[in-house]
Every structure is written in C-alpha cells, then in structure tokens.
Design a protein around this motif. Structure first.
Motif, PDB file in Angstrom:
ATOM      1  N   GLN A   1       0.751  -1.272   0.010  1.00 51.99           N
ATOM      2  CA  GLN A   1       0.060   0.049   0.061  1.00 51.99           C
ATOM      3  C   GLN A   1       1.017   1.192   0.062  1.00 51.99           C
ATOM      4  O   GLN A   1       0.183   2.430  -0.004  1.00 51.99           O
ATOM      5  N   GLY A   2       2.254   1.247   0.054  1.00 47.23           N
ATOM      6  CA  GLY A   2       3.090   2.281   0.094  1.00 47.23           C
ATOM      7  C   GLY A   2       3.442   2.915   1.300  1.00 47.23           C
ATOM      8  O   GLY A   2       4.060   3.854   1.324  1.00 47.23           O
ATOM      9  N   ALA A   3       3.121   2.190   2.197  1.00 42.04           N
ATOM     10  CA  ALA A   3       3.438   2.616   3.836  1.00 42.04           C
ATOM     11  C   ALA A   3       4.540   1.885   4.405  1.00 42.04           C
ATOM     12  O   ALA A   3       4.563   1.029   5.055  1.00 42.04           O
ATOM     13  N   TRP A   4       5.699   2.165   3.804  1.00 49.64           N
ATOM     14  CA  TRP A   4       6.934   1.454   4.038  1.00 49.64           C
ATOM     15  C   TRP A   4       7.310   1.321   5.452  1.00 49.64           C
ATOM     16  O   TRP A   4       7.778   0.431   5.926  1.00 49.64           O
ATOM     17  N   PRO A   5       7.180   2.676   6.147  1.00 50.11           N
ATOM     18  CA  PRO A   5       7.621   2.405   7.664  1.00 50.11           C
ATOM     19  C   PRO A   5       6.727   1.407   8.444  1.00 50.11           C
ATOM     20  O   PRO A   5       7.311   0.703   9.047  1.00 50.11           O
ATOM     21  N   PHE A   6       5.452   1.246   8.022  1.00 50.83           N
ATOM     22  CA  PHE A   6       4.703   0.368   8.842  1.00 50.83           C
ATOM     23  C   PHE A   6       5.067  -1.089   8.273  1.00 50.83           C
ATOM     24  O   PHE A   6       5.491  -2.241   8.920  1.00 50.83           O
ATOM     25  N   GLY A   7       5.378  -1.319   6.893  1.00 46.02           N
ATOM     26  CA  GLY A   7       6.069  -2.674   6.398  1.00 46.02           C
ATOM     27  C   GLY A   7       7.484  -2.945   7.178  1.00 46.02           C
ATOM     28  O   GLY A   7       7.643  -4.084   7.414  1.00 46.02           O
ATOM     29  N   ILE A   8       8.055  -2.050   7.372  1.00 44.71           N
ATOM     30  CA  ILE A   8       9.389  -2.453   8.108  1.00 44.71           C
ATOM     31  C   ILE A   8       9.256  -2.675   9.402  1.00 44.71           C
ATOM     32  O   ILE A   8       9.760  -3.791   9.967  1.00 44.71           O
ATOM     33  N   VAL A   9       8.289  -1.839  10.181  1.00 43.61           N
ATOM     34  CA  VAL A   9       8.238  -2.381  11.518  1.00 43.61           C
ATOM     35  C   VAL A   9       7.252  -3.558  11.795  1.00 43.61           C
ATOM     36  O   VAL A   9       7.743  -4.509  12.712  1.00 43.61           O
ATOM     37  N   GLU A  10       6.274  -3.961  10.968  1.00 41.01           N
ATOM     38  CA  GLU A  10       5.852  -5.294  11.019  1.00 41.01           C
ATOM     39  C   GLU A  10       7.017  -6.394  10.559  1.00 41.01           C
ATOM     40  O   GLU A  10       6.739  -7.478  11.256  1.00 41.01           O
ATOM     41  N   GLY A  11       7.856  -6.143   9.701  1.00 39.42           N
ATOM     42  CA  GLY A  11       8.861  -7.120   9.533  1.00 39.42           C
ATOM     43  C   GLY A  11       9.603  -7.329  10.707  1.00 39.42           C
ATOM     44  O   GLY A  11       9.981  -8.457  10.978  1.00 39.42           O
ATOM     45  N   ILE A  12       9.989  -6.158  11.472  1.00 44.63           N
ATOM     46  CA  ILE A  12      10.873  -6.328  12.696  1.00 44.63           C
ATOM     47  C   ILE A  12      10.065  -7.056  13.704  1.00 44.63           C
ATOM     48  O   ILE A  12      10.411  -8.167  14.657  1.00 44.63           O
ATOM     49  N   TRP A  13       8.664  -6.990  13.862  1.00 41.23           N
ATOM     50  CA  TRP A  13       7.834  -7.688  14.781  1.00 41.23           C
ATOM     51  C   TRP A  13       7.687  -9.214  14.310  1.00 41.23           C
ATOM     52  O   TRP A  13       7.818 -10.055  15.062  1.00 41.23           O
ATOM     53  N   ALA A  14       7.697  -9.412  13.237  1.00 40.86           N
ATOM     54  CA  ALA A  14       7.902 -10.600  12.663  1.00 40.86           C
ATOM     55  C   ALA A  14       9.208 -11.687  13.063  1.00 40.86           C
ATOM     56  O   ALA A  14       8.853 -12.607  13.538  1.00 40.86           O
ATOM     57  N   VAL A  15      10.064 -10.789  13.093  1.00 41.73           N
ATOM     58  CA  VAL A  15      11.419 -11.458  13.601  1.00 41.73           C
ATOM     59  C   VAL A  15      11.455 -11.512  14.968  1.00 41.73           C
ATOM     60  O   VAL A  15      11.815 -12.681  15.804  1.00 41.73           O
ATOM     61  N   VAL A  16      11.013 -10.769  15.899  1.00 34.93           N
ATOM     62  CA  VAL A  16      11.005 -10.693  17.106  1.00 34.93           C
ATOM     63  C   VAL A  16       9.981 -11.870  17.644  1.00 34.93           C
ATOM     64  O   VAL A  16      10.208 -12.551  18.643  1.00 34.93           O
ATOM     65  N   ALA A  17       8.765 -11.872  16.993  1.00 37.16           N
ATOM     66  CA  ALA A  17       7.996 -12.998  17.481  1.00 37.16           C
ATOM     67  C   ALA A  17       8.534 -14.565  17.156  1.00 37.16           C
ATOM     68  O   ALA A  17       8.431 -15.428  17.547  1.00 37.16           O
ATOM     69  N   LEU A  18       9.235 -14.612  15.988  1.00 37.23           N
ATOM     70  CA  LEU A  18      10.014 -15.628  15.646  1.00 37.23           C
ATOM     71  C   LEU A  18      10.830 -16.393  16.377  1.00 37.23           C
ATOM     72  O   LEU A  18      10.943 -17.267  16.997  1.00 37.23           O
ATOM     73  N   ARG A  19      11.699 -15.260  16.971  1.00 33.93           N
ATOM     74  CA  ARG A  19      12.585 -15.517  18.102  1.00 33.93           C
ATOM     75  C   ARG A  19      12.078 -16.083  19.402  1.00 33.93           C
ATOM     76  O   ARG A  19      12.003 -17.070  20.113  1.00 33.93           O
ATOM     77  N   ARG A  20      10.732 -15.320  19.661  1.00 32.07           N
ATOM     78  CA  ARG A  20       9.857 -15.787  20.713  1.00 32.07           C
ATOM     79  C   ARG A  20       9.433 -17.423  20.674  1.00 32.07           C
ATOM     80  O   ARG A  20       9.474 -18.189  21.831  1.00 32.07           O
ATOM     81  N   TRP A  21       9.107 -17.602  19.480  1.00 29.12           N
ATOM     82  CA  TRP A  21       8.371 -19.035  19.356  1.00 29.12           C
ATOM     83  C   TRP A  21       9.771 -20.105  19.434  1.00 29.12           C
ATOM     84  O   TRP A  21       9.519 -21.057  19.817  1.00 29.12           O
ATOM     85  N   TRP A  22      10.824 -19.622  18.742  1.00 34.71           N
ATOM     86  CA  TRP A  22      12.145 -20.524  19.068  1.00 34.71           C
ATOM     87  C   TRP A  22      12.562 -20.665  20.512  1.00 34.71           C
ATOM     88  O   TRP A  22      12.741 -21.906  20.733  1.00 34.71           O
ATOM     89  N   VAL A  23      12.353 -19.575  21.327  1.00 36.05           N
ATOM     90  CA  VAL A  23      12.622 -19.602  22.769  1.00 36.05           C
ATOM     91  C   VAL A  23      11.739 -20.435  23.639  1.00 36.05           C
ATOM     92  O   VAL A  23      12.212 -21.193  24.488  1.00 36.05           O
ATOM     93  N   ALA A  24      10.469 -20.209  23.149  1.00 37.66           N
ATOM     94  CA  ALA A  24       9.419 -21.048  23.899  1.00 37.66           C
ATOM     95  C   ALA A  24       9.625 -22.511  23.537  1.00 37.66           C
ATOM     96  O   ALA A  24       8.944 -23.285  24.247  1.00 37.66           O
ATOM     97  N   GLY A  25      10.249 -23.059  22.730  1.00 37.74           N
ATOM     98  CA  GLY A  25      10.455 -24.361  22.214  1.00 37.74           C
ATOM     99  C   GLY A  25      11.378 -25.125  23.201  1.00 37.74           C
ATOM    100  O   GLY A  25      11.458 -26.172  23.659  1.00 37.74           O
TER     101      GLY A  25
END
Length: 77
Positions: free
Chosen positions: A53-77
């Motif tokens: 949609q052209g809101a690249w700051p939103f896209g970047i922040v959501e990408g960072i959240w994805a990495v943070v959540a992926l790490r939380r999933w890895w640690v929770a395992g």
C-alpha cells in the motif's frame, strides 16, 4: 475493481485479514507456542500489506515484529 468505483479493494481485504490474524494470534498465544509462530506469520503478512500500500515504515516495523515473534517462538520451544 477500478479505482474510484467504490467498494473495498482486494488489498484492503488482505490488510484486514493480516491485522485480524495478528490480533487473534496475539490474544491467544499463551495457549500454544504455535500461535506465536502464527503471529509471526501474520506479521509478515502485515509487512507485505504495508509495502504494497506504499506505507513502507509500517512494512518495516511489521517485518521487525515478525522476527521478534519468530525468536520468541524459538525460545519457547
């Protein structure tokens, strides 16, 4: 649908799906570590939506959240 015809675009529906999936997965993630992974995936979808949609700051922040959540999933395992 052409611009200006009214109604809801497919991009808007995609964004609504992504954000709703994020909300649901986040709300229930304490029930299963797999919901943390699903939250990460829905953050990726939110990131894609932001860039499309052209809101690249939103896209970047959501990408960072994805990495943070992926790490939380890895640690929770």
């Amino acid at each position: 649908m052409q611009p200006g015809e009214g109604g809801v675009s497919r991009l808007t529906v995609f964004g609504l799906f992504a954000v709703t999936a994020m909300l649901v997965c986040y709300a229930f993630e304490k029930r299963s570590r797999w919901l943390i992974l699903a939250f990460s995936g829905s953050c990726v979808l939110g990131s894609v939506y932001g860039f499309l949609q052209g809101a690249w700051p939103f896209g970047i922040v959501e990408g960072i959240w994805a990495v943070v959540a992926l790490r939380r999933w890895w640690v929770a395992g």
